[in-house]
Scaffold this motif. Structure first.
Motif: not given
Length: 144
Positions: A100-105
């Motif tokens: 999994d890859v997490i993106v924090e915006i």
């Protein structure tokens, strides 16, 4: 700090209705949270997101950054399908492992016509980012 006007469930419903192609081949992008000028999404990376060598591909990371920024903006302006990316620059920092890859915006500016934000992408469980992007989006005049 501006609060979101849409919940995670409302954003997910909008994406399913307006962008069903996002989930073509099975659902892989999940909106985990929206907050004041922020959002967090997860890419459940499977075989279609990998490049030779078994790492998550650049196009998959770019897509996650773009969708993440779009979600953060929509969460704050409402369901405006015609808000569009005008620029997105990404720096790939290290190879993400298969997983999994997490993106924090973080939205930096949310104006009447333009929104600017940054996306920091992490392999799930890692503290060092795998990519960083900055994007600008055009907001249609009637949206705000």
């Amino acid at each position: 700090m501006q609060q979101p006007v849409l919940t995670v469930a409302e954003v997910e419903t909008f994406l399913e209705a307006e962008f069903p192609q996002l989930h073509h081949g099975g659902r892989s992008v999940m909106v985990e949270s929206v907050g004041p000028m922020t959002a967090r999404l997860r890419l459940i990376a499977d075989e279609r997101h990998l490049r030779p060598g078994g790492t998550v591909s650049g196009p998959a990371l770019f897509m996650l950054a773009d969708v993440g920024l779009y979600v953060a903006i929509l969460a704050h302006i409402g369901p405006v399908a015609l808000a569009v990316t005008t620029n997105l620059n990404i720096n790939f920092l290290r190879k993400p492992p298969h997983g999994d890859v997490i993106v924090e915006i973080r939205l930096l500016k949310l104006g009447k016509r333009l929104a600017v934000g940054e996306a920091t992408l992490f392999a799930d469980g890692d503290v060092e980012p795998v990519a960083h992007a900055v994007g600008t989006y055009s907001i249609p005049p009637a949206a705000k």
